[in-house]
Design an enzyme around this catalytic site. Structure first.
Site, mmCIF file in Angstrom:
data_model
loop_
_atom_site.group_PDB
_atom_site.id
_atom_site.type_symbol
_atom_site.label_atom_id
_atom_site.label_comp_id
_atom_site.label_asym_id
_atom_site.label_seq_id
_atom_site.Cartn_x
_atom_site.Cartn_y
_atom_site.Cartn_z
ATOM 1 N N SER A 104 0.818 -1.219 0.000
ATOM 2 C CA SER A 104 0.000 0.000 0.000
ATOM 3 C C SER A 104 0.848 1.264 0.000
ATOM 4 C CB SER A 104 -0.912 0.010 1.234
ATOM 5 O OG SER A 104 -1.657 -1.174 1.291
HETATM 6 N N1 SAM Z 1 -0.921 -5.054 3.859
HETATM 7 C C1 SAM Z 1 -0.143 -5.379 2.705
HETATM 8 C C2 SAM Z 1 1.247 -4.869 2.757
HETATM 9 O O1 SAM Z 1 1.598 -4.180 3.718
HETATM 10 O O2 SAM Z 1 2.000 -5.177 1.828
HETATM 11 C C3 SAM Z 1 -0.812 -4.956 1.417
HETATM 12 C C4 SAM Z 1 -2.027 -5.700 1.177
HETATM 13 S S1 SAM Z 1 -2.533 -5.837 -0.487
HETATM 14 C C5 SAM Z 1 -3.136 -4.263 -0.837
HETATM 15 C C6 SAM Z 1 -4.016 -6.792 -0.180
HETATM 16 C C7 SAM Z 1 -3.692 -8.194 0.228
HETATM 17 O O3 SAM Z 1 -4.895 -8.798 0.673
HETATM 18 C C8 SAM Z 1 -3.183 -9.047 -0.911
HETATM 19 O O4 SAM Z 1 -1.966 -9.627 -0.579
HETATM 20 C C9 SAM Z 1 -4.260 -10.083 -1.094
HETATM 21 O O5 SAM Z 1 -3.787 -11.331 -1.522
HETATM 22 C C10 SAM Z 1 -4.845 -10.133 0.298
HETATM 23 N N2 SAM Z 1 -6.199 -10.700 0.373
HETATM 24 C C11 SAM Z 1 -7.230 -10.513 -0.472
HETATM 25 N N3 SAM Z 1 -8.316 -11.177 -0.044
HETATM 26 C C12 SAM Z 1 -7.959 -11.798 1.115
HETATM 27 C C13 SAM Z 1 -8.640 -12.622 2.043
HETATM 28 N N4 SAM Z 1 -9.920 -12.983 1.870
HETATM 29 N N5 SAM Z 1 -7.968 -13.062 3.125
HETATM 30 C C14 SAM Z 1 -6.669 -12.728 3.328
HETATM 31 N N6 SAM Z 1 -5.964 -11.950 2.476
HETATM 32 C C15 SAM Z 1 -6.600 -11.476 1.391
#
Ligand code: SAM
Length: 254
Positions: A104
């Site tokens: 992000s």
């Molecule tokens: N917080 C992260 C970082 O600091 O790098 C960035 C997160 S990224 C914008 C969103 C993440 O949410 C992705 O890695 C994606 O695979 C994960 N994601 C999406 N749906 C999810 C779910 N149902 N459960 C867990 N993770 C999920």
């Protein structure tokens, strides 16, 4: 591919760049920590502060908790991005981390963390580990973090990276974060870093009295709303719309 972006200026509606999904991002051996990067981190903090000022009408404050900014000034973001993007690690931008996902934008990490009003030893649940950067920022605030990632290679990489960097208070699990982590509930704070089309009831249930949850809610095809939920007591929640944002979607079978 969707990117996390903020309205840097509410009047100009700058949504930031959409990076192409064809970008190939390899997670390889991270670069050694380098003190010369401190100046870049400090510059990143100044950019965040500038964005906070420009969006203060949304945030209802013109500055963030110093502890949050100090934590972000310490966490080596360059360790959380693919090696070919290390020179962009301290831009105030989201970056691709592979598998169609992103780390992000620092401004977004800062405001989401700030809104949780964290204290040392707070129990925090993060949904969407991604690179592990947000989890590291939470841990740098002396909280205990449980983080769930649905994409196995990302979760495994983040787990290894966080261990190598010494963020021992973070536990990463592979799974669908929609259902939370009931074994460790209740949580003082819950942060969802992917956009849900509704507020997941299992997460609300796992929020402690007095606890706060921050989550982007809305369609995956358009801008979402960053929502702050506070559990006032067992039966009462207060919700506040904070800011229009754009996140990658919360996936999974729910
Ligand atoms: N917080 C992260 C970082 O600091 O790098 C960035 C997160 S990224 C914008 C969103 C993440 O949410 C992705 O890695 C994606 O695979 C994960 N994601 C999406 N749906 C999810 C779910 N149902 N459960 C867990 N993770 C999920």
């Amino acid at each position: 591919m969707l990117e996390i972006v903020s309205y840097r200026n509410p009047f100009k509606l700058i949504l930031g760049i959409l990076l192409t999904s064809s970008c190939i991002c390899l997670q390889v051996e991270p670069v050694k920590a380098d003190d010369s990067l401190q100046a870049k981190r400090d510059q990143m903090i100044r950019l965040i502060e500038q964005d906070v000022l420009e969006t203060s009408a949304y945030l209802k404050r013109s500055s963030l908790d110093r502890r949050v900014l100090e934590a972000m000034a310490r966490v080596p973001r360059h360790e959380f991005v693919p090696t070919d993007l290390v020179d962009r690690a301290y831009l105030n931008r989201p970056l691709p981390i592979g598998h169609g996902q992103t780390i992000s934008q620092p401004y977004i990490v800062a405001i989401m963390t700030d809104l949780l009003d964290l204290k040392p030893q707070h129990k925090v649940l993060e949904i969407g580990t991604g690179s592990g950067y947000q989890a590291a920022v939470l841990a740098a605030l002396e909280t205990r973090v449980w983080s769930i990632e649905i994409i196995e290679p990302l979760g495994q990489q983040a787990k290894t990276r966080l261990q190598r960097l010494g963020f021992d208070s973070v536990e990463v699990r592979i799974g669908d974060g929609y259902y939370g982590w009931p074994e460790h509930a209740p949580f003082d704070a819950i942060i969802v870093t992917a956009a849900a089309n509704h507020i997941p009831p299992p997460l609300v249930k796992q929020l402690a009295v007095g606890g706060k949850m921050i989550i982007p809610v809305g369609s995956r095809f358009s801008t979402q709303e960053l929502i702050l939920i506070t559990r006032v007591n067992e039966d009462e929640l207060v919700t506040r719309l904070v800011l229009p944002v754009r996140f990658v979607p919360l996936t999974g079978g729910h």
